[in-house]
Scaffold this active site. Structure first.
Site, PDB file in Angstrom:
ATOM      1  N   ASN A 183       0.780  -1.262   0.215  1.00 45.05           N
ATOM      2  CA  ASN A 183      -0.130   0.040  -0.087  1.00 45.05           C
ATOM      3  C   ASN A 183       0.726   1.274  -0.075  1.00 45.05           C
ATOM      4  OD1 ASN A 183       0.340  -1.156   2.632  1.00 45.05           O
ATOM      5  ND2 ASN A 183      -0.491   0.621   3.591  1.00 45.05           N
TER       6      ASN A 183
ATOM      7  N   CYS B 147      -3.789   4.780   7.357  1.00 45.58           N
ATOM      8  CA  CYS B 147      -4.078   4.101   8.638  1.00 45.58           C
ATOM      9  C   CYS B 147      -2.998   4.412   9.908  1.00 45.58           C
ATOM     10  CB  CYS B 147      -3.975   2.596   8.523  1.00 45.58           C
ATOM     11  SG  CYS B 147      -4.939   2.120   7.099  1.00 45.58           S
TER      12      CYS B 147
ATOM     13  N   SER C 177     -11.067  -5.474  -0.449  1.00 42.43           N
ATOM     14  CA  SER C 177     -11.923  -4.289   0.039  1.00 42.43           C
ATOM     15  C   SER C 177     -12.506  -3.386  -0.950  1.00 42.43           C
ATOM     16  CB  SER C 177     -11.027  -3.387   1.012  1.00 42.43           C
ATOM     17  OG  SER C 177     -11.619  -2.238   1.429  1.00 42.43           O
ATOM     18  N   ALA C 178     -13.651  -3.170  -0.611  1.00 41.62           N
ATOM     19  CA  ALA C 178     -14.430  -2.195  -1.848  1.00 41.62           C
ATOM     20  C   ALA C 178     -14.100  -0.788  -2.153  1.00 41.62           C
ATOM     21  CB  ALA C 178     -15.880  -2.321  -1.638  1.00 41.62           C
ATOM     22  N   HIS C 179     -13.441  -0.213  -0.764  1.00 46.71           N
ATOM     23  CA  HIS C 179     -13.419   1.063  -0.895  1.00 46.71           C
ATOM     24  C   HIS C 179     -12.063   1.650  -1.415  1.00 46.71           C
ATOM     25  CE1 HIS C 179     -10.921   2.551   2.447  1.00 46.71           C
ATOM     26  NE2 HIS C 179     -10.996   1.126   2.899  1.00 46.71           N
TER      27      HIS C 179
END
Lengths: 396, 384
Positions: A150, A322, A200-202
């Site tokens: 990420n 995060c 994950s969708a978002h």
């Protein structure tokens, strides 16, 4: 809204705007059945049909069978779920896994339910699959290797790891966090060689609060108990609207070429506009996510740059969203061997499906402007510049 | 005309709630953890919803932990309490009426070295307080779970009294209250109920599915069950479901705003339904407690019919109800709740049960239509 400059969003790895197609699908679903898919009556059955259709779409997208898809509240839950119910004895994970992988493993380690061996990466963030092999033990049950990081965008050859596991630890589960990979590069269960995949969708134009765990050839005990939803693998009334959104995001047309072009443009323009930048991660374009660029601005505090950029209408992040609340250097950049100073000078630029080339030009212009403003401010207020800029951060 | 009397399973969303969620599917899509302006806007929306909800449940904002729903909230309370319990406190009491989201964690608790006992209840579905007092082990009990109102038969437990008792006899125990069905149908206030943790969910109160909360009293020894990210002050990592949280806050607000008149109106409609059934259908009985029941719940048994048969015949007339709760659709025999209330297999075979659950959106026309349909459907089902 003030008459300021148009916003440029370059933080797609934190979260992505909802795709128009997704929004349309969700709007349609809002006019559809509101029932509880577990209800036996027609309203429940209609909701169940919507759920099944969404499951088929998500399965097709990942090259899985519908029965292999378990909807969750997001990738964090999916990863925690897989680790909690499949891990015991010994686990292997790369040093650059997301905290949603490392933290649950460490929690189990503290509870003496398993031991963790971290596999290091080199200074480009690359992983030698042989090092995973070295870390294996007879009691290894879980191996976690993310498909795409990420922060740096580095890709990891999970298929090579899968082949190693097949020979040397056939009973170990290969868990692949594909949260950042899906929708950006071709991603399928077979292509990943994974037993279990979390998405994950978002991050891909879908809504927040929904994701999936895809498990093949592994009976999956539930983490959340108290209902027979998801074939007994995940209790709780299904987030139907969110699931419809995830399925719509899964149906979006691939945009890999567009992202590759954007990434190349960004790096070329950035190099030209701001000399002296250091781009982290894998230099080979085929070994990283096309739209993620982790870049160090030597001598500039990333947080100060971000504040200036925010004021200029540009949204991006220092590390991952995060960890934006914490003051520790990113564990990913540390794993690449970066000093805390270097890590605190690093910015992540992540683009997406609807980013245009014009936006990339404008983005680079504003970054150059922010750097210029920051340089002037440092010269004006802190003659000894750089180190004091860092000191001011450490006292924050 | 569709008659929806299965609001215990889920409720139709309030259009005002859906509208308020819209912007978070459009321009306000930021990740609340992001430091930039978009992130800050999302974080503000989450904070506002948290404050709104906190006020409604009489808690501090930092006592609200958003979860993916009631089930996760119950799981977090039970497993989180177990994770935090000292090795000497390995005894848990669950009421026999608990929702599966609590009860199904019994085996988890046992795997953690707990002895788990179920607190029996009366024929009316009221938790036996004397039995509870007998079962509490002041030096060993670390968890007691008694749901506020039962999802099947709608009985309301005297939670505050149990809390009082525990405060004196076993103050170290965590007292978990599942208020998923009672929230906005009864006052749910953290300190008035005396609970340590309370589970609530949005989709039972005309909010969206996929969002709920565990209210955790400050200082309570509850550990997170998910790890990896500092969201919800470490109690629940994962990018926040911003639109869902906003929807939840607003759904609670609207429900709370008109709670008193809604409860009175819903109870009146429920009583109208009961009176209509008594008037037109023979050999029926009301399960649960006559007075101590949720304003929107009617749990009725019809002699000589199978509940599935009745359910499907009602459905053909567009009357949507449930046999027990949505969570056990498809399973056979008396539900765990009915068993706890003393039902035998024989009784369950003899008496088909139907749960009618209303909401503030239920209309008089729906109730009258339901009575009319029952009038013809029950005899038809009996003659099969």
């Amino acid at each position: 809204m003030s008459a300021g400059p148009a916003r440029i969003y370059a933080d797609w790895n934190a979260t992505a705007p909802l795709a128009v197609e997704v929004r349309d699908a969700m709007s349609e679903a809002l006019d559809g059945p509101f029932g509880n898919p577990s209800s036996a009556h027609a309203e429940g059955r209609r909701a169940r049909d919507v759920l099944s259709a969404a499951r088929r779409d998500v399965a097709r997208w990942l090259g899985a069978r519908p029965s292999e898809v378990v909807f969750t509240s997001g990738a964090t839950e999916a990863l925690n779920h897989a680790i909690t119910v499949l891990g015991s004895g010994h686990a292997v994970a790369t040093a650059v896994e997301h905290s949603a992988v490392l933290e649950p493993i460490r929690a189990m380690e503290r509870a003496r339910r398993l031991a963790l061996t971290l596999v290091p990466v080199d200074d480009r963030g690359s992983l030698d699959p042989e090092q995973v092999a070295t870390a294996l033990r007879p009691e290894t049950t879980l191996v976690a290797v993310m498909r795409a990081n990420n922060e740096t965008g580095n890709l990891y050859d999970t298929l090579a790891v899968a082949q190693i596991l097949r020979q040397r630890a056939p009973r170990a589960t290969l868990l692949v966090d594909a949260t950042q990979a899906v929708g950006r590069i071709e991603t399928s269960l077979d292509g990943l060689g994974a037993d279990v995949v979390a998405v994950s969708a978002h991050k891909i134009g879908g809504p927040k609060g929904v994701g999936a765990l895809v498990a093949r050839g592994r009976p999956l005990d539930p983490l959340l108990r108290g209902g027979l939803q998801e074939s007994g693998r995940r209790a709780g009334t299904e987030n139907l609207l969110g699931i419809v959104g995830l399925a719509a995001a899964a149906r979006l047309a691939p945009c890999v070429e567009h992202l590759v072009a954007l990434g190349q443009l960004l790096r070329r323009e950035l190099d030209a506009a701001v000399p002296g930048l250091i781009v982290h991660g894998e230099p080979d374009a085929s070994a990283r996510l096309p739209q993620t660029t982790s870049v160090r601005f030597p001598g500039f505090d990333a947080d100060s740059l971000l504040i200036r950029l925010d004021a200029l209408g540009v949204q991006l992040s220092a590390g991952s969203a995060c960890t934006s609340q914490t003051r520790a250097p990113s564990h990913v950049l540390s794993a690449l061997g970066l000093s805390p100073e270097a890590a605190f000078e690093t910015v992540r630029i992540s683009l997406g499906r609807t980013t245009s080339p014009e936006e990339v030009y404008e983005l680079v212009a504003r970054i150059a402007r922010a750097v210029q403003l920051e340089r002037e401010a440092v010269v004006a207020h802190r003659p000894k510049s750089l180190t004091s800029a860092q000191r001011s951060r450490s006292t924050k | 005309m569709m008659v929806y009397l299965d609001n215990g399973a889920t409720t139709p969303p309030d259009p005002r709630v859906v509208d308020a969620m819209e912007p978070f599917f459009r321009e306000d899509f930021g990740n609340p953890s992001s430091a930039h302006a978009l992130g800050a806007a999302a974080a503000r929306a989450v904070r506002a919803a948290r404050e709104r909800l906190a006020e409604i449940v009489g808690a501090e904002p930092d006592e609200i932990v958003f979860t993916s729903g009631g089930t996760e909230a119950d799981n977090l309370a039970i497993r989180g309490a177990a994770l935090a319990a000292s090795p000497r406190r390995r005894h848990a009491l669950l009421s026999a009426l608990e929702h599966p989201a609590v009860r199904d964690n019994k085996s988890y608790l046992e795997s953690q070295g707990f002895t788990v006992e179920l607190v029996p209840c009366s024929k009316e579905g009221i938790t036996d307080l004397h039995a509870l007092e007998e079962l509490v082990r002041p030096m060993e009990t670390s968890l007691v779970a008694v749901m506020h109102a039962n999802n099947e038969v709608g009985t309301i437990q005297d939670v505050a009294r149990i809390a009082d008792y525990l405060t004196g006899a076993c103050p170290e125990a965590i007292f978990h209250v599942d208020a998923v069905q009672s929230f906005t149908r009864l006052p749910v206030r953290l300190r008035r109920l005396g609970a340590t943790t309370i589970a609530i969910a949005a989709h039972k109160i005309h909010g969206p599915k996929g969002i709920g909360a565990l209210i955790v009293k400050r200082g309570a020894k509850v550990r997170p069950i998910l790890a990896g990210g500092g969201q919800e002050r470490g109690m629940r990592p994962g990018t926040e479901n911003v639109a869902g949280i906003v929807g939840f806050g607003l759904a609670a607000h609207f429900a709370h705003e008109t709670l008193e008149q809604d409860v009175a109106r819903t109870a009146a409609l429920r009583d109208r339904l009961l009176a209509g059934i008594h008037e037109h259908v023979d050999d029926v009985r009301l399960n649960g407690h006559r007075e101590r029941r949720l304003c929107n719940n009617l749990h009725i048994s019809f002699q000589g019919v199978r509940s599935e048969t009745l359910l499907h015949m009602l459905e053909e007339s567009l009357v949507y109800v449930s046999a027990g709760s949505a969570c056990h659709a498809g399973s056979h025999g008396p539900s765990a709740v009915l068993k706890a209330m003393g039902w035998t297999e024989h009784e369950a075979a003899e008496w088909g049960t139907i749960r009618f659950t209303l909401s503030r959106m239920t209309t008089e026309e729906e109730i009258d239509r339901c009575i009319e349909v029952l009038k013809s459907v029950v005899p038809a089902a009996r003659s099969l």
